[in-house]
Design an enzyme around this catalytic site. Structure first.
Site, mmCIF file in Angstrom:
data_model
loop_
_atom_site.group_PDB
_atom_site.id
_atom_site.type_symbol
_atom_site.label_atom_id
_atom_site.label_comp_id
_atom_site.label_asym_id
_atom_site.label_seq_id
_atom_site.Cartn_x
_atom_site.Cartn_y
_atom_site.Cartn_z
ATOM 1 N N LEU A 186 0.866 -3.359 7.688
ATOM 2 C CA LEU A 186 0.789 -2.400 8.786
ATOM 3 C C LEU A 186 -0.633 -2.232 9.298
ATOM 4 O O LEU A 186 -1.546 -1.895 8.529
ATOM 5 C CB LEU A 186 1.341 -1.042 8.325
ATOM 6 C CG LEU A 186 1.304 0.092 9.359
ATOM 7 C CD1 LEU A 186 2.199 -0.232 10.543
ATOM 8 C CD2 LEU A 186 1.700 1.418 8.709
ATOM 9 N N ASP A 187 -0.819 -2.470 10.605
ATOM 10 C CA ASP A 187 -2.098 -2.258 11.293
ATOM 11 C C ASP A 187 -3.254 -2.996 10.619
ATOM 12 O O ASP A 187 -4.395 -2.529 10.626
ATOM 13 C CB ASP A 187 -2.424 -0.756 11.370
ATOM 14 C CG ASP A 187 -1.427 0.016 12.208
ATOM 15 O OD1 ASP A 187 -0.843 -0.585 13.129
ATOM 16 O OD2 ASP A 187 -1.217 1.218 11.937
ATOM 17 N N ALA A 188 -2.964 -4.152 10.039
ATOM 18 C CA ALA A 188 -3.989 -4.880 9.295
ATOM 19 C C ALA A 188 -4.130 -6.325 9.752
ATOM 20 O O ALA A 188 -4.778 -7.127 9.083
ATOM 21 C CB ALA A 188 -3.679 -4.843 7.794
#
Length: 284
Positions: A227-229
């Site tokens: 996530l969001d990485a």
């Protein structure tokens, strides 16, 4: 008048003579190089390159370029992608209820600022259907719940395949894509409303306000299973003060989000981004 060009994005283990070998391939076939940019990651021992040349006067027909370059690239253990400037990518824009990024992308594409064709818009809410109608674009409302997520993602994948979509843009699509979806369709750009890696996940402006930060940011990145990485394409920030409320942060952040997303999408469409590991080289 603009002349059609070809662009090679190349990455391989670093070694002597790489620039000369790539440039000589183009020169030997009568090509005129108009842009060339290279980077060496010394820590990773990796060479990365973007080279663009005019197709006018180039001796190899398009359908043979990839194979011909492979004869040079394979011994170098290189990975490469070939792109042509007159190819117009087809994109799908995914949204939820917020419209600022959607409107911005559609107007930029309509005005030819972004070279792309919008094949369809997908949303988990019906709210933005009138915008799609205004621009004469297909709108598909696919509600997402825990119970139907797998089924709906299968429908989404089918829509992307049928429309021959090259890129998915998450323009404030407030759903997390599953690992299975990303494996099937890995070319996805998201806009996250913070300066990653700070404030991942939900409500980053509320998180930023609670921490009393003095700048807020936005990040355009490729989507991965984490996530969001994913690899970051573009970022920017705007200053805030102690007088700003959460609503002020959201208002200022929305302005930033659409600009950063547009920049990230443009860089991708212009084939200026080379991903390696979880990092990117962005050639200006």
């Amino acid at each position: 008048m603009a002349v059609d060009t070809a662009t090679l994005l190349v990455s391989c283990p670093d070694q002597q003579g790489l620039v000369a070998k790539i440039a000589n391939f183009i020169y030997a076939n009568g090509g005129n190089i108009i842009h060339a940019d290279h980077h060496t990651d010394l820590e990773a021992g990796l060479f990365l390159s973007r080279i663009e040349w005019q197709l006018q006067g180039f001796n190899l027909p398009r359908h043979l370029i990839n194979e011909a370059f492979g004869a040079i690239a394979s011994p170098l253990q290189a990975q490469w992608k070939l792109h042509f400037s007159d190819t117009v990518p087809k994109v799908a824009i995914w949204v939820s209820k917020q419209d600022h990024c959607l409107y911005d992308l559609l107007w930029r594409i309509k005005s030819k600022e972004l070279k792309a064709e919008v094949g369809l818009i997908i949303s988990n809410h019906p709210d933005l259907a009138p915008i799609a109608q205004q621009f004469n674009i297909e709108y598909h409302h696919l509600p997402i719940t825990k119970e139907n997520k797998q089924e709906q993602e299968s429908k989404q994948l089918e829509l992307l395949k049928n429309a021959e979509i090259d890129l998915v843009i998450l323009a404030k699509y407030m759903q997390v894509l599953s690992s299975d979806f990303i494996k099937e369709f890995p070319t996805v750009i998201n806009i996250h409303h913070s300066f990653l890696p700070a404030f991942i996940g939900a409500k980053p402006y509320h998180q930023a306000y609670s921490r009393g930060v003095k700048i807020i940011g936005a990040t355009a990145h490729y989507v991965t299973q984490d996530l969001d990485a994913g690899p970051i394409i573009e970022q920017d920030v705007v200053r805030i003060s102690h007088r700003d409320t959460v609503q002020d942060l959201i208002r200022k952040g929305k302005d930033l989000e659409k600009i950063v997303l547009a920049r990230g999408v443009r860089l991708h469409l212009q084939n200026r981004v080379l991903v390696y590991g979880n990092r990117t080289v962005v050639f200006g």
